[in-house]
Design an enzyme around this catalytic site. Structure first.
Site, mmCIF file in Angstrom:
data_model
loop_
_atom_site.group_PDB
_atom_site.id
_atom_site.type_symbol
_atom_site.label_atom_id
_atom_site.label_comp_id
_atom_site.label_asym_id
_atom_site.label_seq_id
_atom_site.Cartn_x
_atom_site.Cartn_y
_atom_site.Cartn_z
ATOM 1 C CD GLN A 19 10.127 38.409 16.454
ATOM 2 O OE1 GLN A 19 10.654 39.357 17.021
ATOM 3 N NE2 GLN A 19 10.000 38.359 15.145
ATOM 4 C CB CYS A 25 10.209 42.289 15.084
ATOM 5 S SG CYS A 25 10.266 43.105 13.480
ATOM 6 C CG HIS A 167 14.757 42.857 14.499
ATOM 7 N ND1 HIS A 167 13.566 42.157 14.516
ATOM 8 C CD2 HIS A 167 15.350 42.621 15.699
ATOM 9 C CE1 HIS A 167 13.431 41.536 15.685
ATOM 10 N NE2 HIS A 167 14.498 41.789 16.425
ATOM 11 C CG ASN A 194 15.586 41.204 19.914
ATOM 12 O OD1 ASN A 194 14.602 41.442 19.240
ATOM 13 N ND2 ASN A 194 16.623 40.539 19.447
#
Lengths: 233, 114
Positions: A19, A25, A167, A194
């Protein structure tokens, strides 16, 4: 429920993305869940666009008009699913590539690749989370990232971890026992994708403990949503 | 199982002073390695000195995390020259759900046995 499950082994998970220095996110968590749902609906893995959501999704919470998705300043996966249902769907990464900052919206309805049929919020229950994961594909989840800035690998299971969520990530699987130093019993864990690139964590992935002694660690069970995609031939 | 856990946390507290003082040389060596590994360059000597002090603080923080989270490995990552606030502002981005809203779209309960 299988003891271990990993959607990466079934081809339902796209490449790890990055990102960059942008609080987007939520759009990576959303696109990852829709990539998996689209794969289950069509058998094809399409890498979908986050930039379309960063630029075009300013959807607000139904109950709070000031709580809106806003590009690099944050957003919410369930609100993003609502946006995608209203906009008609999501373009591919190729057609609407990631820029790492908010630009003017360039959404092209004729280039929609994946469409949201509906989405739902999974109860704070690890068996229900595992069952929804196996049935509907990777899940969009929130987590407290306090230990992730220094995380290198292994199964994270902090003795103390806040449960306020900051997150958005993607739950792609779970394992019955993971690596742990000899003096700790092996921990069952969640496998989390992630959006900080492959040079973070375990090739871009994070593992956090789960199970009866470690429920909702760092809030990982408390914001879980699943999405189903429209079947297109 | 429980005892090591409690000792571990207590140990963490006692250990606060041990080895927490990173030698200047230590931090400099780690920081130079970090700069090479992640291709870091800074505007000027002042910015580099500031980033190195943030880096040293993050080394201590990684050590604390290691004590509090022994089943994982913690250490130097590509975010080690960012303060926790900078990290949070730039690399997270999950908005709080509105407190008012009832949870929309509750998922049906799925069977989990058999």
């Amino acid at each position: 429920l299988p003891d271990d499950f990993d959607w990466r082994e079934h081809g339902a998970v796209g490449p790890v993305k990055d990102q960059g220095s942008c609080g987007s996110c939520w759009s990576f968590s959303t696109s990852g869940a829709l990539e998996g749902a689209h794969f289950l609906a069509t058998g094809k893995l399409e890498v979908l666009s986050e930039q379309q959501m960063v630029d075009c999704d300013h959807e607000c919470d139904a109950s709070e008009s000031r709580a809106c998705d806003s590009g690099c300043n944050g957003g919410l996966m369930t609100t993003a699913f609502s946006y995608l249902m209203k906009s008609g769907g999501l373009q591919s990464e190729k057609d609407y590539p990631y820029a790492g900052r908010e630009n003017t919206c360039k959404f092209d309805k004729s280039k929609i690749v994946a469409q949201v049929k509906n989405f739902s919020v999974v109860p704070v229950n690890e068996d229900q989370i595992a069952a929804n994961l196996v049935k509907h594909g990777p899940l969009a989840i929130g987590i407290n990232a306090a230990y992730m800035q220094t995380y290198i690998g292994g199964v994270s299971c902090p003795f103390i971890c806040g449960k306020h969520l900051d997150h958005g990530v993607l739950l792609v699987g779970y394992g019955s026992a993971g690596y742990a130093p000899i003096r700790f019993k092996e921990k069952p864990y969640w496998i989390i994708k992630n959006s900080w690139g492959e040079n973070w964590g375990e090739k871009g992935y994070y593992k956090i403990c789960r199970g009866p002694h470690d429920k909702n660690k760092c809030g990982v069970d408390s914001m879980v949503s699943t999405v189903t995609a429209i079947h297109t031939s | 199982e429980e005892d090591p856990l409690i000792q571990q946390v207590v140990g963490g507290g006692e250990g606060e002073g041990e080895g927490d003082e990173l030698g200047e040389l230590d931090a400099e060596a780690h920081f130079a390695s970090f700069e090479r590994r992640f291709g870091r360059t800074y505007r000027d000597a002042g910015e580099r000195a500031h980033r190195m002090s943030v880096f040293a603080a993050n080394l201590r923080r990684a050590r604390r995390h290691q004590r509090l989270d022994p089943t994982a490995t913690h250490g130097v990552t590509k975010f080690s020259d960012l303060t926790p606030d900078e990290f949070r502002d730039r690399f997270l981005g999950l908005r709080r759900p509105s407190s008012l809203g009832a949870a929309p779209h509750e998922a049906p309960i799925l069977p989990t046995d058999g």
